[in-house]
Every structure is written in structure tokens, then in C-alpha cells.
Design a protein around this motif. Structure first.
Motif, PDB file in Angstrom:
ATOM      1  N   VAL A 195       0.837  -1.339   0.106  1.00 26.74           N
ATOM      2  CA  VAL A 195      -0.026   0.000  -0.141  1.00 26.74           C
ATOM      3  C   VAL A 195       0.831   1.205  -0.140  1.00 26.74           C
ATOM      4  O   VAL A 195       2.165   1.427   0.580  1.00 26.74           O
ATOM      5  CB  VAL A 195      -1.052  -0.034   1.416  1.00 26.74           C
ATOM      6  CG1 VAL A 195      -1.759  -1.254   1.018  1.00 26.74           C
ATOM      7  CG2 VAL A 195      -0.207  -0.168   2.446  1.00 26.74           C
ATOM      8  N   PRO A 196       0.451   2.399  -0.390  1.00 29.85           N
ATOM      9  CA  PRO A 196       1.065   3.646  -0.545  1.00 29.85           C
ATOM     10  C   PRO A 196       0.644   4.414   0.780  1.00 29.85           C
ATOM     11  O   PRO A 196      -0.406   4.367   1.089  1.00 29.85           O
ATOM     12  CB  PRO A 196       0.534   4.371  -1.655  1.00 29.85           C
ATOM     13  CG  PRO A 196      -0.893   3.987  -1.960  1.00 29.85           C
ATOM     14  CD  PRO A 196      -0.825   2.661  -1.333  1.00 29.85           C
ATOM     15  N   VAL A 197       1.673   4.724   1.432  1.00 37.99           N
ATOM     16  CA  VAL A 197       1.732   5.505   2.567  1.00 37.99           C
ATOM     17  C   VAL A 197       2.148   6.874   2.471  1.00 37.99           C
ATOM     18  O   VAL A 197       3.179   7.273   1.822  1.00 37.99           O
ATOM     19  CB  VAL A 197       2.041   4.862   3.935  1.00 37.99           C
ATOM     20  CG1 VAL A 197       1.040   3.507   4.200  1.00 37.99           C
ATOM     21  CG2 VAL A 197       3.216   4.356   3.935  1.00 37.99           C
ATOM     22  N   GLU A 198       1.670   7.878   3.468  1.00 37.93           N
ATOM     23  CA  GLU A 198       2.449   9.298   3.590  1.00 37.93           C
ATOM     24  C   GLU A 198       3.141   9.172   4.794  1.00 37.93           C
ATOM     25  O   GLU A 198       2.489   8.716   5.929  1.00 37.93           O
ATOM     26  CB  GLU A 198       1.246  10.271   3.648  1.00 37.93           C
ATOM     27  CG  GLU A 198       0.356  10.350   2.357  1.00 37.93           C
ATOM     28  CD  GLU A 198      -0.616  11.218   2.333  1.00 37.93           C
ATOM     29  OE1 GLU A 198      -0.385  12.117   3.273  1.00 37.93           O
ATOM     30  OE2 GLU A 198      -1.406  11.692   1.504  1.00 37.93           O
ATOM     31  N   VAL A 199       4.433   9.819   4.865  1.00 37.42           N
ATOM     32  CA  VAL A 199       5.188   9.737   6.024  1.00 37.42           C
ATOM     33  C   VAL A 199       5.608  11.106   6.450  1.00 37.42           C
ATOM     34  O   VAL A 199       5.890  12.095   5.495  1.00 37.42           O
ATOM     35  CB  VAL A 199       6.539   9.020   5.947  1.00 37.42           C
ATOM     36  CG1 VAL A 199       7.270   8.962   7.133  1.00 37.42           C
ATOM     37  CG2 VAL A 199       6.009   7.484   5.589  1.00 37.42           C
ATOM     38  N   GLY A 200       5.381  11.767   7.680  1.00 36.55           N
ATOM     39  CA  GLY A 200       5.661  13.084   8.011  1.00 36.55           C
ATOM     40  C   GLY A 200       4.210  13.726   8.679  1.00 36.55           C
ATOM     41  O   GLY A 200       3.267  13.194   8.625  1.00 36.55           O
ATOM     42  N   LYS A 201       4.535  14.859   8.814  1.00 36.48           N
ATOM     43  CA  LYS A 201       3.190  15.867   9.376  1.00 36.48           C
ATOM     44  C   LYS A 201       2.138  15.907   8.658  1.00 36.48           C
ATOM     45  O   LYS A 201       0.914  15.249   8.891  1.00 36.48           O
ATOM     46  CB  LYS A 201       3.682  17.288   9.679  1.00 36.48           C
ATOM     47  CG  LYS A 201       2.508  17.965  10.646  1.00 36.48           C
ATOM     48  CD  LYS A 201       3.072  19.177  11.027  1.00 36.48           C
ATOM     49  CE  LYS A 201       2.068  19.991  11.596  1.00 36.48           C
ATOM     50  NZ  LYS A 201       2.505  21.534  11.867  1.00 36.48           N
ATOM     51  N   ASN A 202       2.183  16.373   7.506  1.00 31.76           N
ATOM     52  CA  ASN A 202       1.187  16.358   6.429  1.00 31.76           C
ATOM     53  C   ASN A 202       1.933  16.845   5.018  1.00 31.76           C
ATOM     54  O   ASN A 202       3.203  16.941   4.819  1.00 31.76           O
ATOM     55  CB  ASN A 202      -0.028  17.441   6.784  1.00 31.76           C
ATOM     56  CG  ASN A 202       0.464  18.722   6.996  1.00 31.76           C
ATOM     57  OD1 ASN A 202       0.931  19.394   6.088  1.00 31.76           O
ATOM     58  ND2 ASN A 202       0.383  19.451   8.162  1.00 31.76           N
ATOM     59  N   TYR A 203       1.116  16.728   3.783  1.00 26.08           N
ATOM     60  CA  TYR A 203       1.380  16.992   2.710  1.00 26.08           C
ATOM     61  C   TYR A 203       2.211  18.407   2.367  1.00 26.08           C
ATOM     62  O   TYR A 203       2.523  18.638   1.117  1.00 26.08           O
ATOM     63  CB  TYR A 203       0.489  16.430   1.626  1.00 26.08           C
ATOM     64  CG  TYR A 203      -1.012  17.407   1.482  1.00 26.08           C
ATOM     65  CD1 TYR A 203      -0.997  18.567   0.871  1.00 26.08           C
ATOM     66  CD2 TYR A 203      -1.870  16.920   2.318  1.00 26.08           C
ATOM     67  CE1 TYR A 203      -2.130  19.323   0.815  1.00 26.08           C
ATOM     68  CE2 TYR A 203      -3.197  17.723   2.087  1.00 26.08           C
ATOM     69  CZ  TYR A 203      -3.252  18.826   1.545  1.00 26.08           C
ATOM     70  OH  TYR A 203      -4.429  19.799   1.418  1.00 26.08           O
ATOM     71  N   GLU A 248       9.286  17.969   4.834  1.00 23.95           N
ATOM     72  CA  GLU A 248       9.858  16.732   5.080  1.00 23.95           C
ATOM     73  C   GLU A 248       8.634  15.534   4.780  1.00 23.95           C
ATOM     74  O   GLU A 248       9.205  14.441   4.858  1.00 23.95           O
ATOM     75  CB  GLU A 248      10.102  16.469   6.872  1.00 23.95           C
ATOM     76  CG  GLU A 248      10.809  17.834   7.114  1.00 23.95           C
ATOM     77  CD  GLU A 248      10.160  18.976   7.484  1.00 23.95           C
ATOM     78  OE1 GLU A 248       9.096  18.725   7.525  1.00 23.95           O
ATOM     79  OE2 GLU A 248      10.941  20.059   7.977  1.00 23.95           O
ATOM     80  N   TRP A 249       7.554  15.900   4.246  1.00 22.45           N
ATOM     81  CA  TRP A 249       6.690  14.951   3.888  1.00 22.45           C
ATOM     82  C   TRP A 249       7.093  14.129   2.762  1.00 22.45           C
ATOM     83  O   TRP A 249       7.806  14.357   1.817  1.00 22.45           O
ATOM     84  CB  TRP A 249       5.411  15.551   3.555  1.00 22.45           C
ATOM     85  CG  TRP A 249       4.059  14.718   3.022  1.00 22.45           C
ATOM     86  CD1 TRP A 249       3.325  14.025   3.910  1.00 22.45           C
ATOM     87  CD2 TRP A 249       3.941  14.451   1.777  1.00 22.45           C
ATOM     88  NE1 TRP A 249       2.431  13.435   3.016  1.00 22.45           N
ATOM     89  CE2 TRP A 249       2.712  13.657   1.769  1.00 22.45           C
ATOM     90  CE3 TRP A 249       4.494  14.707   0.443  1.00 22.45           C
ATOM     91  CZ2 TRP A 249       2.162  13.160   0.539  1.00 22.45           C
ATOM     92  CZ3 TRP A 249       3.825  14.349  -0.687  1.00 22.45           C
ATOM     93  CH2 TRP A 249       2.746  13.426  -0.519  1.00 22.45           C
ATOM     94  N   LYS A 250       6.850  13.028   2.803  1.00 27.22           N
ATOM     95  CA  LYS A 250       7.116  12.022   1.636  1.00 27.22           C
ATOM     96  C   LYS A 250       6.040  10.874   1.484  1.00 27.22           C
ATOM     97  O   LYS A 250       5.345  10.639   2.519  1.00 27.22           O
ATOM     98  CB  LYS A 250       8.691  11.381   1.970  1.00 27.22           C
ATOM     99  CG  LYS A 250       8.833  10.394   2.945  1.00 27.22           C
ATOM    100  CD  LYS A 250      10.134  10.025   3.287  1.00 27.22           C
ATOM    101  CE  LYS A 250      10.159   9.277   4.474  1.00 27.22           C
ATOM    102  NZ  LYS A 250      11.799   8.583   4.790  1.00 27.22           N
TER     103      LYS A 250
END
Length: 414
Positions: free
Chosen positions: A225-233, A237-239
Motif C-alpha cells: 500500500v502507498p502511505v504518507e510519512v511526515g506531518k502532512n502533505y 519533510e513529507w514523503k
């Protein structure tokens, strides 16, 4: 085996279906040849003969085409070609006993591939996943951590300490139990008015099944699955990452670092994993206005995930299946005072960070009226088109959003 009508499928029908599949694939390879993909076609032909290295090479060639420019400029045939290569890789990996890599290849085909071979991908997933139905999932204390994460922030006073300025001090979103479709349309849909509806998803299997982490691991653990990592888009630093669903679940109940906060956000998970799709149902409210469902997305994550202030073009019914979320809403008429980003890609997002408002830079926000709520487990929130909304999870949280478009704009009549 019988068809939907109960009549047996004849050998002639089976032969016709096989020929049709072969014709689709042959037509695709001709299209790729026209696009200059001679090496891809050659590799696919070798893969069909059992050459795994050729299958991997074909997948890599198609992958490069998918990343040769902006997504909307990718030639659609290359997305179908990527799916074809993924099918070959999966078949050969499964034949070698590598079930997990086979499923990963199929998931990549589902996530990144085109629609031409969608049915073939789904059928291959079903075949390969069925081989693992009797596998025992190790607990390792996960069940206790999972229950603890879901029950976080039951105390409202505790939740207030992490919420934005003035939270829950203004007008609350109206709450109604089990609205009839007629009442929903007349009192809320036609007036572009948000409302919380309770008692309408208690019958969903997801309401109990998704609290069982062993169930989630069993039906989806090996899926990619695709996930978002970091505070928000909106943060630098979001990735984005591609991980297994088991890895995602592990991050959810062991998350201690905000910079590594992992969120499965706005992903059509239910198109990808049929077992989870069977756990939910499309509410009748989504047919208000005579429109059609546009997308069905998952929003799964730990305590502390944030979707920054933004607006969407469709009607949105947001179902809180597991856990709780805080949601703040501003009407579309407040758009100018919410300072939308000027870049076209982010024009539906506000420059205002509600978690750290700079009133000097954004003075109009300070006294701007809003409505908000804590959306509890088992409730649904109707968000009309273009209403600005900010969302923060107060616990481990699994939500589902139903976007639909109406045949007529409510303000113009339905």
C-alpha cells in the motif's frame, strides 16, 4: 461452475474468453510497438516463455515510462503495459514459491497500472492469496497495543490540549440519529449544510472486524500500500512510501516519532483489497441528487495524523469506522479569508496552519466563524462541496470517505 444466471459456462464461452484476452494483450503489444517499445515487447515475449529476468526487465522499462514526465502526460498504453509486466513477474515469482513478492508485483500493477488488465490482476491476487488462508498470524502483543491505540483520548479535556485555537468553543456540527434519505436531502443536502449522522453503520462488518488486528493482518498483511510519512502533505519533510500492510499496522501501534508519522490517506484501498471492501457498504445518502459515486477512499492511521485545511469539489460522506477524529469546517464563502495557496496544484489548500496560526500574516482568520466536532466511532459526517475542513485523529483511526457528484447543484435545486 455457473454464471450469474445459473446457466453453466460452455467450453465455447471459455474459449471465446481466452481468445478475447489474447486479442487484448496482442493489441496492447502492437500499441507499445507503435510507441517505440520494441525492447519491452521482446522482453514480454521471453517472459511468457518463463524468463523471470526478462519479466523484471519489462517491468522496469514500463516503470521508466510511467516516470518520464507528469502523470497526466503518460501514454495510457504504458500503464497497461506496466500491469502486463507485473502479471508476468507475479506468475513466475509464485511458480518459484515466492508468494509475497508475487503479491507485491500484483499490487504494484493495481496501484500504478491501467484498467485493461484489471480483472486479470484481481484474479491473480485471489489465486495467490488463497494459498495463505491457513497461515497463522503471530500476535506478539499486537492485539493489546491495537486496542490501546483505538481507545486513546477518550477524555475530551485531554484531547483539547492538542487541538487548534478555539476548538470546540464555537458552534458544533448538528448531529442527527439515522436520518431518512428524504430528510437528509431536504434539510441538509439542498442547503449545503454539514450534519453528523449516527446509527447508520453499526451493521457494517468493519465495525467489529477492523478492531481485530489479526484479521487485518490475515486478509491484507502481505499487500503493498502507498502511505504518507511526515506531518502532512504541505510540509517539506513529507514523503510517500510503498510498504506492506503489516508494516503499516506495526507503525500505527508503535508510532512515537512525529516525523515518522505514517498515514494511509486518500487511497482507493477497497478497489485493491476486496476482503476489506466487503466489510463496508455504500450509504443510501450517496445517491442524493441523482449523481454517482466518484471515489471510495481509506484514511487509516495512528493518533496525531493531520489533514490540513482544504476543500474538495465533491459531496463527501466521511464515515468514522474505528477511533475518533476532530474536524473543523468553514463554509465555501470564507475562502478568501482562508488564504488559499496560489499554486494551481495546491489551490484547494489553505496557507493557514491551524496548529500554529500566524495571525500577523493571516489576520482574517482570528475572528472567522467555523463549526467543529469530535466525530466518534460509528458516526458519519456530511461535508458539502467546497466546504473547507481540517481533520486530526484523536486515536488510532480508520475512516472511509465516499465522494459523489450530484446531477444538479443543490443551490440550483435538485
Amino acid at each position: 461452475m455457473g454464471g450469474e444466471s445459473g446457466a453453466p459456462i460452455t467450453e465455447a464461452a471459455k474459449t471465446a474468453a481466452v481468445e478475447s484476452d489474447e486479442e487484448r494483450r496482442a493489441a496492447l503489444l502492437r500499441r507499445i510497438t507503435e510507441e517505440g517499445g520494441f525492447a519491452f515487447v521482446s522482453s514480454v515475449e521471453k517472459a511468457a516463455g518463463g524468463d523471470l529476468r526478462a519479466a523484471e526487465a519489462a517491468r522496469e522499462m514500463a516503470w521508466e515510462q510511467l516516470h518520464s514526465g507528469p502523470w497526466h502526460e503518460v501514454v495510457p498504453a504504458w500503464r497497461d503495459a506496466y500491469a502486463m509486466a507485473c502479471l508476468h513477474v507475479a506468475e513466475l515469482r509464485a511458480g518459484a514459491g515466492d508468494r509475497r513478492e508475487a503479491l507485491r508485483a500484483l499490487d504494484m500493477g493495481l496501484i500504478m497500472g491501467g484498467p485493461l488488465l484489471r480483472r486479470d490482476l484481481d484474479e491473480a491476487v485471489h489465486r495467490i492469496a488463497a494459498c495463505a488462508e491457513d497461515e497463522v498470524v503471530a500476535d506478539d502483543g499486537c492485539a493489546d497495543k491495537w486496542r490501546e491505540g483505538i481507545s486513546n483520548n477518550g477524555d475530551l479535556a485531554e484531547a483539547l490540549r492538542i487541538l487548534p485555537f478555539k476548538s470546540l468553543s464555537s458552534r458544533k456540527v448538528e448531529k442527527q440519529p439515522s436520518l431518512s434519505l428524504e430528510t437528509f436531502i431536504c434539510d441538509y443536502f439542498l442547503h449545503d449544510s454539514p450534519v453528523i449522522i449516527s446509527g447508520c453503520i453499526d451493521h457494517w462488518p468493519a465495525r467489529t472486524k477492523w478492531k481485530d488486528v489479526a484479521y487485518l493482518q490475515r486478509v491484507a498483511g502481505d499487500r503493498t500500500v502507498p502511505v504518507e510519512v511526515g506531518k502532512n502533505y504541505l510540509c517539506s519533510e513529507w514523503k510517500q512510501e510503498l510498504i506492506s500492510f503489516s508494516q503499516f499496522l506495526e507503525r500505527v501501534h508503535s508510532n512515537n516519532c512525529p516525523s515518522n508519522l505514517t498515514y494511509l490517506a486518500q487511497h482507493p484501498l477497497f478497489d485493491q483489497i476486496q476482503e476489506l471492501r466487503d466489510d463496508i457498504m455504500i450509504p443510501d445518502y450517496c445517491f442524493a441528487g441523482g449523481g454517482e459515486l466518484r471515489s471510495l477512499n481509506a484514511w487509516f492511521g495512528p493518533l496525531g495524523t493531520v489533514t490540513p485545511l482544504h476543500q474538495d469539489p465533491h459531496h463527501n460522506l466521511f464515515a468514522q469506522v474505528i477511533g475518533r477524529k476532530y474536524i473543523r469546517l468553514y463554509p465555501a464563502s470564507a475562502s478568501e479569508s482562508l488564504y488559499p495557496h496560489t499554486e494551481s496544484m495546491l489551490s484547494n489548500s489553505s496557507q493557514v496552519d491551524l496548529d500554529n496560526i500566524d495571525f500577523t500574516e493571516f489576520p482574517k482568520v482570528e475572528n472567522l466563524e467555523f463549526i467543529d466536532c469530535v466525530l466518534d466511532e460509528g458516526e458519519m459526517l456530511y461535508i458539502p462541496p467546497k466546504w473547507w475542513h481540517y481533520v486530526r485523529s484523536l486515536s488510532t483511526s480508520f475512516s472511509v470517505s465516499f465522494w459523489w457528484s450530484a446531477a444538479a447543484n443543490p443551490s440550483e435545486g435538485a
